[in-house]
Write a protein that holds these residues in place. Structure first.
Motif, short mmCIF file in Angstrom:
data_model
loop_
_atom_site.label_atom_id
_atom_site.label_comp_id
_atom_site.label_asym_id
_atom_site.label_seq_id
_atom_site.Cartn_x
_atom_site.Cartn_y
_atom_site.Cartn_z
N TYR A 43 -17.65 -0.06 51.99
CA TYR A 43 -17.41 -1.50 51.85
C TYR A 43 -16.42 -1.92 52.92
O TYR A 43 -15.28 -1.44 52.96
CB TYR A 43 -16.86 -1.82 50.45
CG TYR A 43 -17.85 -1.48 49.35
CD1 TYR A 43 -18.78 -2.42 48.92
CD2 TYR A 43 -17.85 -0.21 48.77
CE1 TYR A 43 -19.69 -2.10 47.93
CE2 TYR A 43 -18.76 0.11 47.78
CZ TYR A 43 -19.68 -0.84 47.37
OH TYR A 43 -20.59 -0.52 46.39
N PRO A 83 -14.92 -2.34 38.51
CA PRO A 83 -16.27 -2.00 38.03
C PRO A 83 -16.44 -0.49 37.87
O PRO A 83 -15.89 0.29 38.66
CB PRO A 83 -17.18 -2.55 39.13
CG PRO A 83 -16.31 -2.72 40.33
CD PRO A 83 -14.96 -3.05 39.79
N SER A 86 -21.29 4.37 38.74
CA SER A 86 -22.65 4.54 38.24
C SER A 86 -23.11 5.98 38.45
O SER A 86 -22.78 6.62 39.46
CB SER A 86 -23.60 3.59 38.97
OG SER A 86 -24.94 3.83 38.57
N SER A 93 -29.25 -5.10 44.81
CA SER A 93 -28.66 -6.14 43.97
C SER A 93 -27.40 -5.63 43.26
O SER A 93 -26.42 -6.36 43.09
CB SER A 93 -29.68 -6.62 42.93
OG SER A 93 -30.12 -5.54 42.12
N ASP A 94 -27.44 -4.35 42.86
CA ASP A 94 -26.27 -3.76 42.20
C ASP A 94 -25.11 -3.61 43.18
O ASP A 94 -23.94 -3.79 42.82
CB ASP A 94 -26.63 -2.39 41.61
CG ASP A 94 -27.69 -2.50 40.53
OD1 ASP A 94 -27.67 -3.50 39.79
OD2 ASP A 94 -28.55 -1.59 40.44
N LYS A 96 -24.52 -5.54 45.73
CA LYS A 96 -23.96 -6.88 45.96
C LYS A 96 -23.03 -7.28 44.81
O LYS A 96 -21.98 -7.88 45.03
CB LYS A 96 -25.08 -7.89 46.12
CG LYS A 96 -25.85 -7.75 47.43
CD LYS A 96 -26.93 -8.81 47.54
CE LYS A 96 -27.69 -8.68 48.87
NZ LYS A 96 -28.76 -9.70 48.98
N LYS A 97 -23.45 -6.94 43.59
CA LYS A 97 -22.59 -7.26 42.44
C LYS A 97 -21.29 -6.47 42.50
O LYS A 97 -20.20 -6.99 42.22
CB LYS A 97 -23.32 -6.95 41.14
CG LYS A 97 -22.53 -7.35 39.88
CD LYS A 97 -23.30 -7.05 38.62
CE LYS A 97 -22.54 -7.55 37.40
NZ LYS A 97 -21.16 -7.05 37.32
N ARG A 98 -21.40 -5.18 42.89
CA ARG A 98 -20.18 -4.38 43.00
C ARG A 98 -19.27 -4.94 44.10
O ARG A 98 -18.05 -4.96 43.94
CB ARG A 98 -20.53 -2.92 43.30
CG ARG A 98 -19.30 -2.05 43.52
CD ARG A 98 -19.66 -0.62 43.78
NE ARG A 98 -19.98 0.08 42.54
CZ ARG A 98 -20.29 1.38 42.49
NH1 ARG A 98 -20.35 2.09 43.62
NH2 ARG A 98 -20.55 1.95 41.34
N LYS A 99 -19.86 -5.39 45.19
CA LYS A 99 -19.08 -6.00 46.27
C LYS A 99 -18.30 -7.21 45.76
O LYS A 99 -17.11 -7.40 46.05
CB LYS A 99 -20.01 -6.40 47.42
CG LYS A 99 -19.37 -7.26 48.50
CD LYS A 99 -20.38 -7.58 49.59
CE LYS A 99 -19.85 -8.62 50.55
NZ LYS A 99 -19.72 -9.95 49.95
N THR A 100 -18.98 -8.05 44.96
CA THR A 100 -18.31 -9.22 44.38
C THR A 100 -17.18 -8.82 43.44
O THR A 100 -16.09 -9.40 43.46
CB THR A 100 -19.34 -10.09 43.63
OG1 THR A 100 -20.39 -10.46 44.52
CG2 THR A 100 -18.68 -11.33 43.06
N ASP A 101 -17.44 -7.79 42.62
CA ASP A 101 -16.42 -7.33 41.67
C ASP A 101 -15.22 -6.73 42.40
O ASP A 101 -14.06 -6.93 41.98
CB ASP A 101 -17.02 -6.29 40.72
CG ASP A 101 -18.01 -6.90 39.74
OD1 ASP A 101 -17.95 -8.13 39.54
OD2 ASP A 101 -18.85 -6.16 39.19
N LYS A 104 -13.06 -9.56 43.68
CA LYS A 104 -12.22 -10.12 42.62
C LYS A 104 -11.05 -9.19 42.30
O LYS A 104 -9.93 -9.64 42.06
CB LYS A 104 -13.06 -10.36 41.36
CG LYS A 104 -14.11 -11.44 41.51
CD LYS A 104 -14.92 -11.58 40.22
CE LYS A 104 -16.00 -12.65 40.35
NZ LYS A 104 -16.82 -12.76 39.12
#
Length: 466
Positions: A43, A83, A86, A93-94, A96-101, A104
């Motif tokens: 990341y 997060p 896994s 898609s997962d 991208k969600k982890r990147k957003t989390d 934050k």
């Protein structure tokens, strides 16, 4: 009486100290996901310090975020959500969600001053390379006293004298049961001849070497709870579990080589929880779990004044006087704060409820600045400021509570306009007001906002306001 009234008028009421926010602007953005051919995901992050226009890039694996979080968990509390890891390969898609989390997570960390100055975090984002981070002060042990036979209850150190006074003791089960029975049935047991505690004096030959040697010790037949020493009077007062206060005169003129019995104050019936010695008036102020404040003249222990008003309905747990011994601050077992004048007849000045329903375990007043600190048993510390004449204790809860009271009055007017029993209406609304006051103390500002919005909706509906 005029002096008392003037004193009350000039009393500086307490207001919460507002702590300035850290104005340093720092920014961390997780900008890209870099998935390598071997399946390893990095990341990419862009870091920026706006105050000195510094920017730099980093790339981290998720395992490095986990390692950071684990280290911070051992060093601080209330960390933001990270997060979970896994067990399977993440889809795009997962990722991208982890990147957003993760974004934050980093934003929440950078907002906290304790994290920004944390060495683990600054190393993780390489903040130490681009800004000056205040490092923790180093410390050095100067001396030690080992192998005391009982628990340390209280301690006093005489500056520039190399003298330490230590009270030690243990509240064993037998003493607790005896005290419990005595409170209910009177003094049914004879004085215990078992040593329950001691006061020990240690002195160093050189006050800057801290090589302490025992000078003398005093056996106590009830466990010591608190201790106070006045260097000008050379008086040591020790508050005991049985409610007595033992006073001794330390032989300072002989180099702290001995002590003399001075007097015994027997004004309390339960455990002493606070002592203060006022040199200027030669008085001992003491509080106890028997819910009373007692002021005793040291030179004549028969001269005493007892304050046990109805408002002191809970066990008193903390005592402090201001730097000029004009005001007495008391705290109790449920978070109430009381202020009395130290001028006879020791009139009550003001009292208020803190926002925490918890025991006030300590009070401290700054001598240099006009600050007062209250320590609570549930782990909170609150700092207040003694304000100038005419100031009033107000915070956001106070203003919102007043606003709700006005709206309750409007609701009363509406209900009285209906064919309802007036006594029932007033009783119902008085109970609502009491409930709101309790909520304002315990549950804080957010719940008050909800109550306020509910009353506004009721008013709009009942008055049909468009």
């Amino acid at each position: 009486m005029e002096n008392i009234e003037n004193f009350v008028q000039n009393f500086n009421v307490i207001k919460k100290l507002q702590i300035k926010k850290n104005k340093k602007k720092q920014k961390i953005e997780v900008t890209q996901i870099d998935e390598r051919e071997n399946g390893v995901v990095y990341y990419k992050m862009e870091c920026e310090l706006k105050d000195n226009n510094k920017t730099w890039q980093l790339q981290k694996r998720f395992a490095e975020f986990e390692e950071l979080h684990l280290k911070l968990t051992k060093q601080t509390l209330n960390l933001p959500y990270l997060p979970p890891k896994s067990l399977f390969k993440l889809q795009q898609s997962d990722l991208k969600k982890r990147k957003t989390d993760l974004q934050k997570y980093l934003r929440a960390l950078i907002l906290r001053p304790d994290i920004r100055s944390n060495e683990t975090f600054t190393y993780f984002v390489q903040l130490d390379k681009y800004t000056t981070v205040q490092k923790p002060l180093s410390y050095k042990q100067l001396g030690q006293i080992n192998n005391l036979p009982m628990n340390v209850q209280d301690i006093h150190y005489e500056d520039n004298q190399g003298v330490i006074l230590v009270s030690i003791g243990e509240n064993n089960l037998k003493q607790k049961i005896t005290g419990f029975l005595n409170n209910f049935f009177g003094n049914i047991s004879q004085k215990s001849q078992e040593v329950q505690g001691k006061v020990i004096c240690f002195k160093s030959k050189n006050p800057y070497v801290f090589d302490f040697q025992k000078q003398w010790e005093i056996d106590l037949f009830s466990c010591p709870q608190v201790m106070a020493y006045d260097e000008k009077l050379s008086i040591l007062a020790v508050g005991l579990y049985n409610g007595d206060i033992q006073c001794y005169r330390v032989q300072v003129e002989k180099g702290y080589q001995g002590y003399e019995d001075y007097c015994i104050i027997k004004r309390h019936t339960e455990e002493i929880t606070g002592i203060h010695i006022d040199f200027s008036n030669a008085q001992v102020y003491s509080i106890s779990k028997d819910k009373s404040l007692v002021i005793t003249n040291i030179s004549n222990s028969d001269q005493q004044f007892r304050v046990d008003e109805k408002m002191l309905e809970n066990q008193l747990t903390a005592l402090c006087l201001d730097s000029i011994n004009e005001r007495i601050f008391l705290g109790d077992s449920v978070g109430n704060i009381f202020v009395y004048s130290s001028i006879h007849p020791y009139q009550h000045i003001i009292s208020f409820k803190s926002e925490y329903y918890s025991t006030i375990s300590s009070i401290y007043i700054s001598k240099q600045k006009n600050y007062i600190l209250f320590g609570f048993k549930n782990g909170y510390i609150r700092v207040y400021e003694l304000k100038k004449k005419g100031s009033v204790l107000k915070n956001q809860n106070y203003y919102l509570y007043k606003l709700i009271k006005i709206r309750i009055l409007l609701l009363i007017l509406y209900l009285l306009s209906k064919d309802l029993n007036k006594q029932i209406v007033f009783t119902f609304l008085q109970n609502i007001e009491k409930y709101i006051l309790i909520v304002s103390i315990i549950y804080q500002y957010q719940v008050l906002l909800i109550i306020n919005q509910f009353i506004v909706l009721m008013l709009i509906k009942n008055y049909q306001i468009k």
